[in-house]
Design a protein around this motif. Sequence first.
Motif, short mmCIF file in Angstrom:
data_model
loop_
_atom_site.label_atom_id
_atom_site.label_comp_id
_atom_site.label_asym_id
_atom_site.label_seq_id
_atom_site.Cartn_x
_atom_site.Cartn_y
_atom_site.Cartn_z
N LEU A 84 -44.00 99.72 51.94
CA LEU A 84 -43.09 100.66 51.27
C LEU A 84 -43.60 102.11 51.26
CD1 LEU A 84 -40.57 101.26 49.49
CD2 LEU A 84 -41.99 100.64 47.52
N PRO A 85 -44.85 102.39 50.84
CA PRO A 85 -45.29 103.79 50.81
C PRO A 85 -45.13 104.50 52.15
CG PRO A 85 -46.82 102.43 49.58
CD PRO A 85 -45.88 101.49 50.28
N ASN A 86 -45.39 103.78 53.24
CA ASN A 86 -45.23 104.38 54.55
C ASN A 86 -43.76 104.65 54.87
OD1 ASN A 86 -46.27 105.26 57.16
ND2 ASN A 86 -45.33 103.41 57.97
N GLU A 87 -42.88 103.73 54.45
CA GLU A 87 -41.46 103.89 54.75
C GLU A 87 -40.85 105.12 54.07
OE1 GLU A 87 -39.80 99.42 55.76
OE2 GLU A 87 -39.34 100.30 53.82
N VAL A 88 -41.35 105.45 52.87
CA VAL A 88 -40.71 106.53 52.11
C VAL A 88 -41.57 107.79 52.04
CG1 VAL A 88 -39.40 104.89 50.72
CG2 VAL A 88 -41.61 105.69 49.88
N LYS A 89 -42.64 107.85 52.82
CA LYS A 89 -43.55 108.99 52.72
C LYS A 89 -42.89 110.32 53.03
CE LYS A 89 -45.61 108.61 57.39
NZ LYS A 89 -44.81 107.45 57.88
N GLY A 90 -41.84 110.31 53.86
CA GLY A 90 -41.14 111.55 54.16
C GLY A 90 -40.36 112.09 53.00
N MET A 91 -40.07 111.24 52.01
CA MET A 91 -39.32 111.66 50.83
C MET A 91 -40.21 111.88 49.60
SD MET A 91 -36.25 109.01 51.57
CE MET A 91 -37.34 108.09 52.65
N THR A 92 -41.28 111.09 49.48
CA THR A 92 -42.13 111.22 48.30
C THR A 92 -43.02 112.45 48.37
OG1 THR A 92 -43.81 109.82 49.33
CG2 THR A 92 -42.20 108.74 47.89
N GLY A 93 -43.43 112.81 49.58
CA GLY A 93 -44.34 113.94 49.73
C GLY A 93 -45.78 113.52 49.48
N PRO A 94 -46.73 114.41 49.76
CA PRO A 94 -48.15 114.06 49.70
C PRO A 94 -48.71 113.89 48.30
CG PRO A 94 -47.88 116.40 50.21
CD PRO A 94 -46.50 115.79 50.24
N ASP A 95 -48.01 114.40 47.28
CA ASP A 95 -48.56 114.36 45.92
C ASP A 95 -48.12 113.13 45.12
OD1 ASP A 95 -49.82 116.82 46.35
OD2 ASP A 95 -48.04 117.93 45.72
N PHE A 96 -47.29 112.29 45.71
CA PHE A 96 -46.82 111.09 45.02
C PHE A 96 -47.98 110.12 44.85
CE2 PHE A 96 -44.71 107.09 44.35
CZ PHE A 96 -43.49 107.39 43.78
N GLU A 97 -48.20 109.67 43.61
CA GLU A 97 -49.29 108.73 43.33
C GLU A 97 -48.72 107.34 43.12
OE1 GLU A 97 -52.86 109.81 40.97
OE2 GLU A 97 -51.61 111.47 40.31
N TRP A 98 -49.18 106.41 43.96
CA TRP A 98 -48.67 105.05 43.92
C TRP A 98 -49.53 104.16 43.03
CZ3 TRP A 98 -44.13 103.52 45.88
CH2 TRP A 98 -43.53 104.32 46.87
N GLY A 99 -48.86 103.26 42.32
CA GLY A 99 -49.53 102.19 41.61
C GLY A 99 -48.97 100.86 42.08
N CYS A 100 -49.67 99.78 41.79
CA CYS A 100 -49.22 98.46 42.25
C CYS A 100 -49.77 97.39 41.31
CB CYS A 100 -49.70 98.21 43.68
SG CYS A 100 -49.25 96.60 44.36
N PHE A 101 -48.91 96.42 40.96
CA PHE A 101 -49.38 95.27 40.19
C PHE A 101 -48.62 94.02 40.61
CE2 PHE A 101 -46.11 97.33 37.58
CZ PHE A 101 -45.27 96.28 37.20
N ALA A 102 -49.24 92.88 40.41
CA ALA A 102 -48.64 91.61 40.80
C ALA A 102 -47.47 91.26 39.88
CB ALA A 102 -49.69 90.50 40.73
N TYR A 103 -46.56 90.43 40.41
CA TYR A 103 -45.46 89.95 39.57
C TYR A 103 -46.07 89.26 38.35
CZ TYR A 103 -40.65 88.51 38.66
OH TYR A 103 -39.39 88.38 38.12
N PRO A 104 -45.62 89.63 37.14
CA PRO A 104 -46.30 89.17 35.93
C PRO A 104 -46.27 87.64 35.75
CG PRO A 104 -44.86 91.03 35.45
CD PRO A 104 -44.55 90.59 36.86
#
Length: 438
Positions: free
Chosen positions: A295-315
């Motif tokens: 996902l981050p690669n797919e939307v990198k053109g829209m999020t821009g370089p300053d977008f900070e990603w987080g990730c967690f497992a399905y609870p």
Amino acid sequence: MKKKIISVLLSSVMAMSVLAGCGGSGDAEKEEPKTEDTAKENGGDEGKTESSGDTLVYWSMWESTEPQGQVIQEAVNAYTEETGVKVDLQFKGRTGNREALQPALDGGTQIDIFDEDIDRVNTMYAKYLLDLEDLAKEADYESTANPTLMAACRDAGGGTLKTIPYQPNVFAFFYNKALFEKAGIEKEPTTWDEFLDVCQKLKDAGITPMTMDDAYATSVVGYHLARLVGEEKVVEIVTEGKWDDPAVLEMAKDIEELASKGYYSEMVGSNVWPAGQNTELATGTAAMYLNGSWLPNEVKGMTGPDFEWGCFAYPELENGANGIETNNIGAQVFGINKDTKMAKEAFDLIAYITKGDYDKKLADESIGIPSDTTNSEWPEMVSCAKPVIEQTTARFTWAAGVETNVDITPVLKENFIKLMAGTIKADEFVSAMQSAAK
């Protein structure tokens, strides 16, 4: 029952992988139209190469212009220069590989190495695969390989290692760190109650907690049900029409609660992929999205370089069959044809690509996850997924098995989207699925 499940899985695997992203290319699992140029690149009419016994023939699922294809070509060139082993590398693309590989193997075309999605190879091409246990042991291959993915390859091989994974991926909740901080959220949720608390804090801060697209909606069903009862039971429910199972209603009630509290985007009922990920998550109007590490690669053109990603497992769910140690992780895999005359050379080439410098370069260029665990520095955009991968000791397959019945999947998707949108209730969802299964 196992025979029935396997039969349904084999018939559905072609459909299920189309929607799965893959290893950071952004469109690695999307079918592509054939063109005259593509056909020429893929080896002419049939791509057939007569066996010479001194040249490895490698059919790749990538295009030569993709980051993966470019790095693999570079690795192959370096391998040949270092070892003197010639390699006939043929880039087939997804469509070319899926349409031509099985007929070519059946027809005796020399194909020493091929690669594809783990679930596709482990089901459709298992009978063509060489036993790799001795080669892996001789090379001490597993000392730096992901143990969960290697175990998945063994499970599909009937307990024997027959494929080698690369370009790992994980399906989990990806989120906007800035929005979490704005809502005062300091800890990623691990339980369902904690997840509900995160959603409420986001809503109280004026932030849409999460969105979803139609392409991945069934993954929510699969994950939630599999958390409750395990993937084997999920497959039983969808293949045998057991929608009256109490777990189905429990899952539906949990999703109904999310909808009734306004935790889903108002657009969730009409989002057609990639609307949710592109116009809501990437633009910062929604905080979370259940999706893959591509996902981050797919939307990198829209999020821009300053977008900070987080990730967690399905609870985790209360009294569930498993917890955050079990996740839908996948990969591409390499297989070696059981009829190859160059097994050692083929395995050495696979190791050359999946270990060390070329594995790292493959991850960096495609913004993907390294397969070599000693390559500890991940591309920044996907580094958030590292804890989820590292804590995973057991694996769900794609959508946790909920798409194994291709006849029921469209009905499941339609009614689950209505459930997320709040236009039907949990009991109506169950009734719709029971009716569809008759």
